[in-house]
Design a protein around this motif. Sequence first.
Motif, PDB file in Angstrom:
ATOM      1  N   THR A   1     -13.563   0.116  21.535  1.00 25.96           N
ATOM      2  CA  THR A   1     -14.931   0.391  21.988  1.00 25.96           C
ATOM      3  C   THR A   1     -15.730   1.102  20.906  1.00 25.96           C
ATOM      4  N   LEU A   2     -15.098   2.056  20.258  1.00 26.56           N
ATOM      5  CA  LEU A   2     -15.753   2.780  19.164  1.00 26.56           C
ATOM      6  C   LEU A   2     -16.084   1.827  18.021  1.00 26.56           C
ATOM      7  N   SER A   3     -15.202   0.861  17.787  1.00 22.31           N
ATOM      8  CA  SER A   3     -15.450  -0.138  16.748  1.00 22.31           C
ATOM      9  C   SER A   3     -16.706  -0.943  17.042  1.00 22.31           C
ATOM     10  N   VAL A   4     -16.855  -1.373  18.299  1.00 21.56           N
ATOM     11  CA  VAL A   4     -18.024  -2.161  18.692  1.00 21.56           C
ATOM     12  C   VAL A   4     -19.298  -1.333  18.548  1.00 21.56           C
ATOM     13  N   ILE A   5     -19.250  -0.075  18.961  1.00 20.41           N
ATOM     14  CA  ILE A   5     -20.428   0.796  18.896  1.00 20.41           C
ATOM     15  C   ILE A   5     -20.854   1.022  17.449  1.00 20.41           C
ATOM     16  N   VAL A   6     -19.892   1.343  16.591  1.00 18.89           N
ATOM     17  CA  VAL A   6     -20.208   1.599  15.184  1.00 18.89           C
ATOM     18  C   VAL A   6     -20.757   0.339  14.521  1.00 18.89           C
ATOM     19  N   ASN A   7     -20.125  -0.798  14.793  1.00 20.60           N
ATOM     20  CA  ASN A   7     -20.591  -2.053  14.212  1.00 20.60           C
ATOM     21  C   ASN A   7     -22.029  -2.331  14.628  1.00 20.60           C
ATOM     22  N   HIS A   8     -22.321  -2.124  15.903  1.00 21.01           N
ATOM     23  CA  HIS A   8     -23.673  -2.373  16.413  1.00 21.01           C
ATOM     24  C   HIS A   8     -24.691  -1.457  15.736  1.00 21.01           C
ATOM     25  N   LEU A   9     -24.379  -0.172  15.651  1.00 26.63           N
ATOM     26  CA  LEU A   9     -25.322   0.791  15.075  1.00 26.63           C
ATOM     27  C   LEU A   9     -25.602   0.506  13.601  1.00 26.63           C
ATOM     28  N   VAL A  10     -24.560   0.196  12.848  1.00 29.89           N
ATOM     29  CA  VAL A  10     -24.740  -0.065  11.416  1.00 29.89           C
ATOM     30  C   VAL A  10     -25.485  -1.376  11.203  1.00 29.89           C
TER      31      VAL A  10
ATOM     32  N   ASP B   1     -26.071 -11.044   5.834  1.00 32.23           N
ATOM     33  CA  ASP B   1     -25.807  -9.873   4.994  1.00 32.23           C
ATOM     34  C   ASP B   1     -25.798  -8.590   5.814  1.00 32.23           C
ATOM     35  N   ALA B   2     -26.698  -8.486   6.789  1.00 29.85           N
ATOM     36  CA  ALA B   2     -26.732  -7.297   7.644  1.00 29.85           C
ATOM     37  C   ALA B   2     -25.454  -7.194   8.472  1.00 29.85           C
ATOM     38  N   ALA B   3     -25.015  -8.311   9.040  1.00 33.62           N
ATOM     39  CA  ALA B   3     -23.794  -8.314   9.846  1.00 33.62           C
ATOM     40  C   ALA B   3     -22.568  -8.055   8.981  1.00 33.62           C
ATOM     41  N   THR B   4     -22.549  -8.658   7.797  1.00 31.28           N
ATOM     42  CA  THR B   4     -21.430  -8.465   6.883  1.00 31.28           C
ATOM     43  C   THR B   4     -21.327  -7.025   6.421  1.00 31.28           C
ATOM     44  N   TYR B   5     -22.471  -6.425   6.153  1.00 38.85           N
ATOM     45  CA  TYR B   5     -22.500  -5.029   5.735  1.00 38.85           C
ATOM     46  C   TYR B   5     -21.893  -4.135   6.814  1.00 38.85           C
ATOM     47  N   ALA B   6     -22.174  -4.438   8.078  1.00 40.58           N
ATOM     48  CA  ALA B   6     -21.697  -3.596   9.177  1.00 40.58           C
ATOM     49  C   ALA B   6     -20.221  -3.801   9.482  1.00 40.58           C
ATOM     50  N   PHE B   7     -19.711  -4.988   9.180  1.00 42.99           N
ATOM     51  CA  PHE B   7     -18.357  -5.349   9.600  1.00 42.99           C
ATOM     52  C   PHE B   7     -17.279  -4.330   9.227  1.00 42.99           C
ATOM     53  N   PRO B   8     -17.105  -3.941   7.958  1.00 42.42           N
ATOM     54  CA  PRO B   8     -15.985  -3.050   7.646  1.00 42.42           C
ATOM     55  C   PRO B   8     -16.113  -1.650   8.238  1.00 42.42           C
ATOM     56  N   PHE B   9     -17.345  -1.199   8.504  1.00 43.11           N
ATOM     57  CA  PHE B   9     -17.513   0.120   9.112  1.00 43.11           C
ATOM     58  C   PHE B   9     -16.892   0.151  10.517  1.00 43.11           C
ATOM     59  N   GLY B  10     -17.119  -0.910  11.291  1.00 39.65           N
ATOM     60  CA  GLY B  10     -16.499  -0.995  12.607  1.00 39.65           C
ATOM     61  C   GLY B  10     -15.031  -1.370  12.533  1.00 39.65           C
TER      62      GLY B  10
END
Length: 260
Positions: free
Chosen positions: A22-31, A104-113
């Motif tokens: 769940t935390l992964s999904v939240i972080v990915n969404h925010l970034v 690019d926006a989605a790719t940028y967020a991917f590793p953070f989540g």
Amino acid sequence: MIPWFEFPALPFGLHAFGLLLTLSVIVNHLVLVQRARALELGSKGAIEALAIGTVATAIGGAYGVGKLVGGGGTLSSAGGCLGAIVGLVGFARALGMPVLAAADAATYAFPFGWIFARAACAFAHDHPGRLSSSFLAVRYPGGARFDLGLLEWMATPLLVGIVVAASRRASRPGVVTGVLAVAYGALRFGLDFLRAEDGRFSEPRWHGLTAAQGVCLGVMIPVGIVLLLLKATPSPPAALDRAASSPRSPRSPTRTPSAP
């Protein structure tokens, strides 16, 4: 050698695996939302729709492919990537956003989540690898072996550094996506050679490759290479400026008409 470890028990019946996912999904969404706003991809509502739609199709792909490959009850990261790609392209087109910039926006967020998603896998030990006496092996019950979830979690901060560096140096849309597609595809392709093949830990293979390796080799890495080899297309304003400065340009007046 790494000792066997488990996430400590949580109160109120919470499960660490679900909490970390769940935390992964939240972080990915925010970034993703933050990066999309920085790239000025659209209105606040459109960006939220892109983020929610992409994450939702990624989850659907993870469950769908996991059910096909693992028989239910499992999640497939390769399926999640495919689902995210389909959802991203579909939502970006529907919302009138440039697809490569949205990617690019989605790719940028991917590793953070992904850091939290792979932490969940590491604590659950649900990606067992081959038996090994390596110092990177985990003391599984019944024999020490590689833990692929743990190994990928350890490597994910490098992916964060890669997307941050690529975003700062990218000269056009698609570069960040291409860089991460090649980097993560190569990482996952290599790690899956360490996946267990014994007993209940075994996973279906085709021509000696796992489903994830097939996606990496047949989709992710080739798409990444194509994106990196694309040439930048000059923007219309830049093209018009060059045309206006050309001595043969029909837009350049040859003489100033006299006043009547």
